[in-house]
Write a protein that holds these residues in place. Structure first.
Motif, PDB file in Angstrom:
ATOM      1  N   ARG A 181     -13.838  95.147   5.710  1.00  0.00           N
ATOM      2  CA  ARG A 181     -13.071  93.603   4.475  1.00  0.00           C
ATOM      3  C   ARG A 181     -12.888  92.524   5.031  1.00  0.00           C
ATOM      4  O   ARG A 181     -12.803  91.596   5.391  1.00  0.00           O
ATOM      5  N   GLU A 182     -11.844  93.836   5.908  1.00  0.00           N
ATOM      6  CA  GLU A 182     -10.430  93.397   6.320  1.00  0.00           C
ATOM      7  C   GLU A 182     -10.220  92.103   8.055  1.00  0.00           C
ATOM      8  O   GLU A 182      -9.988  91.518   7.770  1.00  0.00           O
ATOM      9  N   LEU A 183     -11.544  92.932   8.219  1.00  0.00           N
ATOM     10  CA  LEU A 183     -12.118  91.927   9.529  1.00  0.00           C
ATOM     11  C   LEU A 183     -12.698  90.813   9.465  1.00  0.00           C
ATOM     12  O   LEU A 183     -12.295  89.635  10.586  1.00  0.00           O
ATOM     13  N   GLU A 184     -13.596  90.853   8.883  1.00  0.00           N
ATOM     14  CA  GLU A 184     -14.845  89.780   8.149  1.00  0.00           C
ATOM     15  C   GLU A 184     -13.613  89.114   7.752  1.00  0.00           C
ATOM     16  O   GLU A 184     -13.326  87.828   7.930  1.00  0.00           O
ATOM     17  N   ASN A 185     -12.715  89.538   6.748  1.00  0.00           N
ATOM     18  CA  ASN A 185     -11.897  87.967   5.934  1.00  0.00           C
ATOM     19  C   ASN A 185     -11.026  87.515   7.058  1.00  0.00           C
ATOM     20  O   ASN A 185     -10.635  86.468   6.861  1.00  0.00           O
ATOM     21  N   LEU A 186     -10.620  88.016   7.962  1.00  0.00           N
ATOM     22  CA  LEU A 186      -9.679  87.982   9.063  1.00  0.00           C
ATOM     23  C   LEU A 186     -10.382  86.137  10.365  1.00  0.00           C
ATOM     24  O   LEU A 186      -9.861  85.392  10.327  1.00  0.00           O
ATOM     25  N   ILE A 187     -11.383  86.863  10.360  1.00  0.00           N
ATOM     26  CA  ILE A 187     -12.160  86.297  11.006  1.00  0.00           C
ATOM     27  C   ILE A 187     -13.138  85.237   9.922  1.00  0.00           C
ATOM     28  O   ILE A 187     -13.031  84.047  10.589  1.00  0.00           O
ATOM     29  N   GLU A 188     -13.191  85.000   9.134  1.00  0.00           N
ATOM     30  CA  GLU A 188     -14.282  83.685   8.086  1.00  0.00           C
ATOM     31  C   GLU A 188     -12.276  83.115   8.079  1.00  0.00           C
ATOM     32  O   GLU A 188     -12.381  81.653   8.869  1.00  0.00           O
ATOM     33  N   TYR A 189     -11.226  83.094   7.673  1.00  0.00           N
ATOM     34  CA  TYR A 189      -9.631  82.358   7.972  1.00  0.00           C
ATOM     35  C   TYR A 189      -9.864  82.109   9.512  1.00  0.00           C
ATOM     36  O   TYR A 189      -9.904  80.342   9.539  1.00  0.00           O
ATOM     37  N   ILE A 190     -10.142  82.733  10.370  1.00  0.00           N
ATOM     38  CA  ILE A 190      -9.407  81.839  11.849  1.00  0.00           C
ATOM     39  C   ILE A 190     -10.573  81.060  12.483  1.00  0.00           C
ATOM     40  O   ILE A 190      -9.797  79.459  11.888  1.00  0.00           O
ATOM     41  N   VAL A 191     -12.150  81.225  11.672  1.00  0.00           N
ATOM     42  CA  VAL A 191     -13.082  79.737  12.109  1.00  0.00           C
ATOM     43  C   VAL A 191     -13.219  78.992  11.186  1.00  0.00           C
ATOM     44  O   VAL A 191     -13.251  77.965  11.790  1.00  0.00           O
ATOM     45  N   ALA A 192     -12.635  78.723   9.982  1.00  0.00           N
ATOM     46  CA  ALA A 192     -12.326  77.800   8.827  1.00  0.00           C
ATOM     47  C   ALA A 192     -11.380  77.308   9.167  1.00  0.00           C
ATOM     48  O   ALA A 192     -11.080  75.941   9.144  1.00  0.00           O
ATOM     49  N   MET A 193      -9.715  77.662  10.745  1.00  0.00           N
ATOM     50  CA  MET A 193      -8.890  77.272  10.348  1.00  0.00           C
ATOM     51  C   MET A 193      -8.890  76.298  11.458  1.00  0.00           C
ATOM     52  O   MET A 193      -7.939  75.559  12.485  1.00  0.00           O
ATOM     53  N   ILE A 194     -10.236  76.877  12.417  1.00  0.00           N
ATOM     54  CA  ILE A 194      -9.969  76.148  13.695  1.00  0.00           C
ATOM     55  C   ILE A 194     -10.921  74.706  13.830  1.00  0.00           C
ATOM     56  O   ILE A 194     -11.975  74.222  13.243  1.00  0.00           O
ATOM     57  N   ASP A 195     -10.846  74.249  15.456  1.00  0.00           N
ATOM     58  CA  ASP A 195     -11.942  72.583  15.706  1.00  0.00           C
ATOM     59  C   ASP A 195     -13.108  73.318  16.419  1.00  0.00           C
ATOM     60  O   ASP A 195     -12.831  74.179  16.908  1.00  0.00           O
ATOM     61  N   ASP A 196     -14.405  72.164  17.016  1.00  0.00           N
ATOM     62  CA  ASP A 196     -15.083  72.361  17.864  1.00  0.00           C
ATOM     63  C   ASP A 196     -14.355  72.943  19.194  1.00  0.00           C
ATOM     64  O   ASP A 196     -12.668  72.699  19.602  1.00  0.00           O
ATOM     65  N   ASN A 197     -14.716  73.669  19.778  1.00  0.00           N
ATOM     66  CA  ASN A 197     -14.904  73.284  21.823  1.00  0.00           C
ATOM     67  C   ASN A 197     -13.602  73.705  21.713  1.00  0.00           C
ATOM     68  O   ASN A 197     -13.027  73.471  22.151  1.00  0.00           O
ATOM     69  N   ILE A 198     -13.293  75.256  21.288  1.00  0.00           N
ATOM     70  CA  ILE A 198     -11.818  76.000  20.954  1.00  0.00           C
ATOM     71  C   ILE A 198     -12.074  77.606  21.755  1.00  0.00           C
ATOM     72  O   ILE A 198     -12.881  77.926  20.848  1.00  0.00           O
TER      73      ILE A 198
END
Length: 574
Positions: free
Chosen positions: A477-494
């Motif tokens: 659950r912690e791993l999934e939440n962290l990845i969701e957070y990272i993807v939500a905060m980044i832009d395309d082509n990064i």
């Protein structure tokens, strides 16, 4: 804003129609003397406050039409600021009346003797036509105001509906989704382009369990269906707040959601397949975030009960005083504040299916007694009723606590523990199956890249290395939440690199590396011997030289190698 300004474009069209028919310039003002529509001379002064206004003010006050055949000679024109500039030879001012109130004035103006003559010759028919236009404008305003009022009411109503916790769905006769509230939007994952079919049971109860099918997936819900006709269409309102769960024709779909390639995952999936074949009670024990509910859902999805409800209850989230009514329901009028129509309990809803009791260790002792009776007698009794009802449910329980220790401390009933622990499953924390971390990262990264519509995103290998060293106290659950957070905060082509990893994870890894320093004397000694032998060689001469460098005798060196059963691979320094 005045009533006429709300339909400004429509009023302008009426003014243009009038000009086409009567061939005179037309202006229409509201009750504040703003030009709403105009043709001809004042066309560029639309929505401006008119300077002249004596005649219009009288019409607004008296609700009567005024005809000026010789404007500048009429006493009503005295005091007009445009008196000296006025070139009108004839003027008609006609009131627009809505619900006995004047909301505006239609004025048409003659600037030539020919226009005036034409008007006087056709006076009755022109006045009649203006009267019809006036009434049409008033009618349009009425419709517009009614629509505005209804829209305001709908906004208020929708605001109220959005605040309720129940899901509300509006469906037409073709089973197409028309609208929903916020709770319904979450239930549907914000997808409005759906067809919804449902099965309404034959019952006299006002609220009941019915089935909703969305894209071949069925949900068992508890609520009510209201049907009504609106002109030539029939609508249904579905209101529910108890979602049992979904089932799918592809039983392996949920099993595939258990992600990993470790031996633990392989054995777990095989065990789930065997467990699913019977109806024995299952107790799942393990840390939070290790997928206990997912395991329970997989067992249900692979069982013969998969077409019946799966109901999950968090025993820790429901107050002690409400737990019994949640489990077993209550009859009409049982206690104040209750639903006057009564309520069906979770066990009754799950009849024929599976009930998942999460955080079972937090269940109060008085409820443990009642649950034990359900397990033994296969019956439940609603609060306020004396009639026992047969129920056929499979119970799967889960806890993240040491329930065996709680039994020893008399915090959990021993007889209930043995009733639940027929088939035990122990979940494995993520730190003990690190080989699954790259697979999980790839799975959740793909999931949230699609969810957030991110493109061209790459993952640096250093990130995987850090993730593999982290202990993940919150597990999957912690791993999934962290990845969701990272993807939500980044832009395309990064590229997701080390800089995007939260500092607490990097601090944890640095601390762990410091803890890995070797303090075991035996291990240090053997690693040192291994290093020296590598330098000097494994021959007899090499060992003689190694003993000399180590400061020990050759016999001592041979004894240490023999006693410790030295293994070059095990103690090799990298």
């Amino acid at each position: 804003m005045s009533e006429l300004l709300t339909i400004k474009d429509t009023v302008q069209k009426f003014a243009e129609v009038l000009k086409e028919v009567i061939k005179f310039d037309v202006e229409i003002v509201d009750n504040n003397l703003f030009r709403v529509a105009v043709t001809g001379k004042y066309e560029n002064e639309q929505t401006q406050l008119i300077e002249k206004g004596n005649i219009y003010k009288i019409v607004l006050k008296t609700k009567q039409m005024i005809i000026l055949e010789n404007p500048r000679e009429n006493e009503l024109c005295c005091g007009c600021s445009k008196f000296d500039e006025c070139k009108e030879v004839c003027e008609v001012s006609y009131p627009i009346i809505l619900d006995e109130e004047v909301i505006g004035v239609i004025g048409f103006l003659c600037y030539t003797k020919e226009q005036k003559k034409c008007f006087l010759e056709n006076k009755d028919s022109i006045i009649k036509f203006i009267d019809q236009i006036s009434k049409l404008i008033a009618l349009k305003v009425k419709f517009s105001m009614e629509n505005i009022r209804l829209n305001k009411m709908l906004k208020v109503l929708k605001s109220i509906i959005n605040k309720v916790s129940e899901c509300v769905l509006l469906v037409n006769s073709k089973n197409e989704l028309i609208d929903y509230n916020i709770a319904g939007a979450k239930f549907l994952n914000y997808n409005k382009h759906l067809k919804i079919e449902f099965i309404k049971p034959e019952t006299k109860d006002e609220k009941y369990t019915f089935t909703i099918t969305i894209n071949d997936r069925s949900y068992y819900v508890y609520g009510e269906i209201i049907e009504f006709k609106a002109i030539d269409e029939t609508y249904k309102i579905l209101i529910f707040n108890e979602i049992a769960d979904s089932n799918t024709n592809d039983a392996n779909m949920i099993l595939d959601e258990i992600i990993g390639k470790s031996q633990y995952i392989k054995e777990l999936k095989n065990k789930i397949k065997r467990i699913a074949k019977n109806s024995s009670t299952v107790l799942i024990m393990g840390e939070s975030g290790t997928g206990k509910e997912l395991i329970a859902r997989a067992i249900h999805a692979l069982s013969d009960r998969r077409y019946k409800p799966f109901i999950a209850i968090n025993c820790a989230a429901i107050p002690d005083t409400l737990l019994e009514s949640e489990f077993f329901g209550y009859e009409k009028g049982t206690f104040s504040g209750a639903d006057p129509r009564g309520k069906i309990g979770k066990f009754e809803m799950a009849n024929g299916g599976t009930i998942f009791l999460d955080e079972i260790a937090d269940m109060p002792l008085h409820m443990q007694v009642k649950l034990l009776r359900v397990l033994q007698e296969k019956t439940i009794t609603r609060i306020g009723s004396h009639r026992a009802q047969k129920v056929d449910v499979r119970i799967i329980a889960a806890t993240n606590k040491n329930i065996q220790q709680m039994v020893k401390e008399n915090k959990f009933r021993e007889d209930l523990y043995y009733r639940l622990n027929v088939i035990p499953i122990h979940t494995c924390p993520l730190r003990e199956r690190r080989e699954d971390i790259p697979v999980l990262v790839e799975h959740y990264l793909n999931k949230y890249l699609i969810h957030f519509n991110r493109k061209g995103v790459r993952l640096d290998e250093r990130v995987l290395e850090i993730f593999s060293k982290y202990d993940w106290p919150g597990n999957v659950r912690e791993l999934e939440n962290l990845i969701e957070y990272i993807v939500a905060m980044i832009d395309d082509n990064i590229t997701i690199d080390e800089g995007l990893i939260p500092q607490y994870i990097k601090n944890h890894i640095n601390l762990s590396l410091n803890k890995d320093e070797i303090y075991n004397l035996k291990l240090i000694e053997m690693q040192t011997i291994n290093k020296v032998i590598k330098m000097c060689g494994d021959s007899t001469e090499g060992k003689l030289k190694a003993a000399e460098l180590l400061g020990i005798g050759v016999a001592t060196l041979y004894r240490k190698l023999k006693n410790y059963q030295f293994d070059n691979k095990e103690y090799e320094i990298k």
